[in-house]
Enzyme design. Sequence first.
Site, mmCIF file in Angstrom:
data_model
loop_
_atom_site.group_PDB
_atom_site.id
_atom_site.type_symbol
_atom_site.label_atom_id
_atom_site.label_comp_id
_atom_site.label_asym_id
_atom_site.label_seq_id
_atom_site.Cartn_x
_atom_site.Cartn_y
_atom_site.Cartn_z
ATOM 1 N N GLY A 1 5.208 1.391 4.732
ATOM 2 C CA GLY A 1 6.339 1.837 4.747
ATOM 3 C C GLY A 1 7.466 0.957 3.858
ATOM 4 C CG HIS B 1 -5.867 1.851 5.113
ATOM 5 N ND1 HIS B 1 -5.501 2.933 5.893
ATOM 6 C CD2 HIS B 1 -4.723 0.974 5.135
ATOM 7 C CE1 HIS B 1 -4.265 2.632 6.410
ATOM 8 N NE2 HIS B 1 -3.763 1.333 5.753
ATOM 9 C CG ASN C 1 -1.786 1.145 1.265
ATOM 10 O OD1 ASN C 1 -1.767 2.185 0.413
ATOM 11 N ND2 ASN C 1 -2.272 1.194 2.467
ATOM 12 C CD1 TRP C 2 3.442 0.878 -2.857
ATOM 13 C CD2 TRP C 2 3.337 2.206 -4.800
ATOM 14 N NE1 TRP C 2 4.138 0.196 -3.699
ATOM 15 C CE2 TRP C 2 4.054 0.906 -4.882
ATOM 16 C CE3 TRP C 2 3.338 3.000 -5.917
ATOM 17 C CZ2 TRP C 2 4.504 0.625 -6.222
ATOM 18 C CZ3 TRP C 2 4.150 2.601 -6.973
ATOM 19 C CH2 TRP C 2 4.445 1.367 -7.339
ATOM 20 C CE LYS C 3 -0.333 3.218 4.685
ATOM 21 N NZ LYS C 3 -0.319 3.304 6.305
ATOM 22 C CB SER D 1 5.327 -1.757 12.259
ATOM 23 O OG SER D 1 4.833 -0.249 12.425
ATOM 24 C CD GLU E 1 -3.567 -2.402 7.269
ATOM 25 O OE1 GLU E 1 -2.308 -2.838 6.623
ATOM 26 O OE2 GLU E 1 -4.015 -1.088 7.130
ATOM 27 N N GLY F 1 2.408 2.386 10.792
ATOM 28 C CA GLY F 1 3.417 3.506 10.527
ATOM 29 C C GLY F 1 4.094 3.893 11.921
ATOM 30 C CD GLU G 1 -2.938 5.670 6.676
ATOM 31 O OE1 GLU G 1 -3.099 5.389 5.365
ATOM 32 O OE2 GLU G 1 -2.199 5.035 7.189
HETATM 33 P P1 13P Z 1 2.976 0.273 7.876
HETATM 34 O O1 13P Z 1 3.671 -1.019 7.093
HETATM 35 O O2 13P Z 1 3.790 1.511 7.377
HETATM 36 O O3 13P Z 1 2.941 0.295 9.166
HETATM 37 O O4 13P Z 1 1.345 0.675 7.142
HETATM 38 C C1 13P Z 1 0.786 -0.562 7.242
HETATM 39 C C2 13P Z 1 -0.474 -0.110 6.466
HETATM 40 O O5 13P Z 1 -1.241 0.944 6.832
HETATM 41 C C3 13P Z 1 -0.958 -0.915 5.171
HETATM 42 O O6 13P Z 1 -2.144 -0.708 4.901
#
Ligand code: 13P
Length: 258
Positions: free
Chosen positions: A237, A97, A11-13, A215, A169, A175, A99
Amino acid sequence: MSLHTPLIAGNWKMNKTATEGVELAQAVAAAVGIESAVQVVLCPPFTALAAAVAAVEGTHLSIGAQNMHDKTNGAFTGEVSAAMLRDLHVTYVILGHSERRSLFGEDDAFINRKVNAALAASLKPILCVGELLAEREAGTTNAVVKRQLELGLAGVPAAKAEQVIIAYEPVWAIGTGKTATPAMAQEVHAFIRSLLVAQFGAETAARVRILYGGSMKPDNADALLAEHDIDGGLIGGAALEAKGFVDLVRSAARSLSR
Ligand code: 13P
């Protein structure tokens, strides 16, 4: 790890221009594009989807979007539909997600409409669920996950359930560098599997892939992926540079031989 093909999704966000995305997709494809033991999915921002699809053509890598709207078309400024994604040869879509839930106010009912719209368009939804730190501390993790899962999957017919991927998650692990321990993650994954059994029956539930996200990194992936109900990872990340992400794909391939 269960019987089916493990899945590693990046997931590149809101990272990577289309130009940067092509570079990353090509580097991943060069390293693991013919690796058939693991399903690899890259989820760039909307603006990089078409270029990413072109970059992985001829490999077994797939491209996913990070969101979509549930309606097919209309006056929804700034949104994209499932059909628009399909037209680009996108095959997966991340939905719900944390977010999207916390920063953009998406609720379970809206996410559920998206899940059903994605399935209707033959897109594979990656439905994200997970508790906040305060919810874990209050002992309500299972209740939160149950609500998100049951409301998120309402109306999904058993015949289509195998197309759905669940991503657990824990929000406090996203993150932050804090990962759920393998045992903590496995406990919730097993609980999710039991909810899937209740909704779809044991045979179908065993085929639904449940990813861990939060993470996940090359140094903790082997232990997480060794757990029985952890069928892959949704990576933030560590998906932004090829080497770390490729290491995670290799880790998932190794988990099959254990
Ligand atoms: P991280 O791997 O940066 O913690 O993010 C996880 C995430 O939100 C994947 O959708």
